[in-house]
Motif scaffolding. Structure first.
Motif, short mmCIF file in Angstrom:
data_model
loop_
_atom_site.label_atom_id
_atom_site.label_comp_id
_atom_site.label_asym_id
_atom_site.label_seq_id
_atom_site.Cartn_x
_atom_site.Cartn_y
_atom_site.Cartn_z
N ARG A 35 26.16 -30.25 -45.75
CA ARG A 35 27.08 -31.09 -44.99
C ARG A 35 26.74 -30.86 -43.53
NH1 ARG A 35 31.04 -28.34 -48.46
NH2 ARG A 35 31.50 -29.76 -50.15
N TYR A 36 27.17 -31.77 -42.69
CA TYR A 36 26.90 -31.58 -41.26
C TYR A 36 28.03 -32.15 -40.42
CZ TYR A 36 25.58 -36.51 -40.98
OH TYR A 36 25.58 -37.88 -41.02
N ASP A 37 28.14 -31.63 -39.22
CA ASP A 37 29.04 -32.15 -38.19
C ASP A 37 28.20 -32.37 -36.95
OD1 ASP A 37 31.53 -32.11 -39.51
OD2 ASP A 37 31.72 -29.96 -39.15
N LEU A 38 28.45 -33.46 -36.25
CA LEU A 38 27.78 -33.70 -34.97
C LEU A 38 28.60 -33.01 -33.88
CD1 LEU A 38 26.76 -37.43 -35.42
CD2 LEU A 38 25.43 -35.37 -35.89
N SER A 39 27.96 -32.21 -33.07
CA SER A 39 28.66 -31.33 -32.13
C SER A 39 29.49 -32.06 -31.10
CB SER A 39 27.67 -30.40 -31.44
OG SER A 39 26.78 -31.15 -30.65
N ASP A 40 29.12 -33.27 -30.75
CA ASP A 40 29.87 -33.99 -29.73
C ASP A 40 30.78 -35.05 -30.33
OD1 ASP A 40 27.92 -35.71 -30.57
OD2 ASP A 40 27.11 -36.12 -28.60
N ASN A 41 31.04 -34.94 -31.65
CA ASN A 41 31.90 -35.88 -32.38
C ASN A 41 31.44 -37.33 -32.25
OD1 ASN A 41 33.64 -33.93 -33.44
ND2 ASN A 41 34.77 -33.86 -31.52
N SER A 42 30.15 -37.51 -32.01
CA SER A 42 29.61 -38.87 -31.91
C SER A 42 29.36 -39.42 -33.31
CB SER A 42 28.31 -38.85 -31.11
OG SER A 42 27.33 -38.10 -31.79
N THR A 43 28.97 -40.66 -33.38
CA THR A 43 28.59 -41.25 -34.65
C THR A 43 27.08 -41.08 -34.84
OG1 THR A 43 28.32 -43.41 -33.61
CG2 THR A 43 30.46 -42.95 -34.60
N TYR A 44 26.67 -41.11 -36.08
CA TYR A 44 25.27 -40.94 -36.42
C TYR A 44 24.42 -42.05 -35.79
CZ TYR A 44 21.03 -41.05 -39.19
OH TYR A 44 19.73 -41.09 -39.59
N ASP A 45 23.29 -41.66 -35.22
CA ASP A 45 22.35 -42.60 -34.60
C ASP A 45 21.01 -42.45 -35.31
OD1 ASP A 45 20.53 -43.97 -33.01
OD2 ASP A 45 21.10 -42.98 -31.15
N ASP A 46 20.60 -43.47 -36.06
CA ASP A 46 19.36 -43.34 -36.84
C ASP A 46 18.10 -43.36 -35.99
OD1 ASP A 46 19.31 -46.03 -36.22
OD2 ASP A 46 19.04 -46.71 -38.29
N GLN A 47 18.22 -43.63 -34.70
CA GLN A 47 17.07 -43.59 -33.81
C GLN A 47 16.94 -42.23 -33.10
OE1 GLN A 47 14.86 -46.23 -33.65
NE2 GLN A 47 16.15 -46.91 -35.34
N ALA A 48 17.92 -41.37 -33.28
CA ALA A 48 17.94 -40.09 -32.56
C ALA A 48 17.37 -38.96 -33.40
CB ALA A 48 19.39 -39.75 -32.18
N GLN A 49 17.03 -37.90 -32.70
CA GLN A 49 16.70 -36.63 -33.33
C GLN A 49 17.83 -35.68 -33.02
OE1 GLN A 49 12.90 -35.57 -31.64
NE2 GLN A 49 11.85 -36.38 -33.41
N TYR A 50 18.05 -34.72 -33.92
CA TYR A 50 19.13 -33.77 -33.77
C TYR A 50 18.57 -32.36 -33.91
CZ TYR A 50 22.20 -37.76 -34.40
OH TYR A 50 22.84 -38.96 -34.24
N SER A 51 19.22 -31.42 -33.26
CA SER A 51 18.86 -30.02 -33.34
C SER A 51 19.99 -29.26 -34.02
CB SER A 51 18.63 -29.46 -31.94
OG SER A 51 18.35 -28.08 -31.99
N VAL A 52 19.65 -28.33 -34.90
CA VAL A 52 20.65 -27.48 -35.53
C VAL A 52 21.07 -26.44 -34.49
CG1 VAL A 52 21.13 -25.86 -37.41
CG2 VAL A 52 19.58 -27.80 -37.80
N VAL A 53 22.36 -26.44 -34.13
CA VAL A 53 22.85 -25.53 -33.09
C VAL A 53 23.73 -24.42 -33.64
CG1 VAL A 53 22.62 -27.17 -31.20
CG2 VAL A 53 24.76 -27.08 -32.49
N ASN A 54 24.23 -24.58 -34.88
CA ASN A 54 25.08 -23.54 -35.46
C ASN A 54 25.37 -23.92 -36.90
OD1 ASN A 54 26.60 -21.21 -35.66
ND2 ASN A 54 28.03 -21.75 -34.03
N ASN A 55 26.07 -23.05 -37.60
CA ASN A 55 26.54 -23.38 -38.93
C ASN A 55 27.85 -22.65 -39.20
OD1 ASN A 55 25.09 -20.75 -39.52
ND2 ASN A 55 25.92 -21.24 -41.54
N THR A 56 28.63 -23.24 -40.09
CA THR A 56 29.83 -22.62 -40.62
C THR A 56 29.74 -22.78 -42.13
OG1 THR A 56 31.07 -23.31 -38.67
CG2 THR A 56 32.34 -22.59 -40.57
N GLY A 57 29.51 -21.69 -42.83
CA GLY A 57 29.33 -21.79 -44.28
C GLY A 57 28.16 -22.70 -44.60
N ASN A 58 28.43 -23.71 -45.44
CA ASN A 58 27.35 -24.63 -45.81
C ASN A 58 27.39 -25.92 -44.99
OD1 ASN A 58 29.59 -25.81 -46.95
ND2 ASN A 58 28.64 -26.20 -48.93
N THR A 59 27.98 -25.86 -43.81
CA THR A 59 27.99 -27.00 -42.89
C THR A 59 27.15 -26.67 -41.67
OG1 THR A 59 30.21 -27.65 -43.59
CG2 THR A 59 29.44 -28.51 -41.48
N LEU A 60 26.17 -27.54 -41.38
CA LEU A 60 25.35 -27.36 -40.19
C LEU A 60 25.94 -28.16 -39.05
CD1 LEU A 60 21.75 -27.69 -41.69
CD2 LEU A 60 23.06 -25.61 -41.26
#
Length: 66
Positions: A35-60
């Protein structure tokens, strides 16, 4: 400090649209689906790249690379 597999192996890893499930509910990193959460509460952008900045349990926590 969190010291688990996800933190040690995936922190800083870049994910692209190819790494997300077709319904965008999961992201695959290192061959494992999370599962994942976007850190800035934005919506998913299929043209963007994302970096893993942290995790909580099985959520990145992902941050959009600008």
């Amino acid at each position: 400090m969190t010291d688990n597999l996800e933190h040690r192996m995936f922190l800083g890893r870049v994910v692209t649209s190819d790494d997300f499930s077709t319904d965008k509910s999961l992201v695959q990193v290192g061959g494992i689906w999370y599962r994942y959460d976007l850190s800035d509460n934005s919506t998913y952008d299929d043209q963007a790249q994302y970096s893993v900045v942290n995790n909580t349990g099985n959520t990145l926590h992902l941050q959009k690379i600008k």
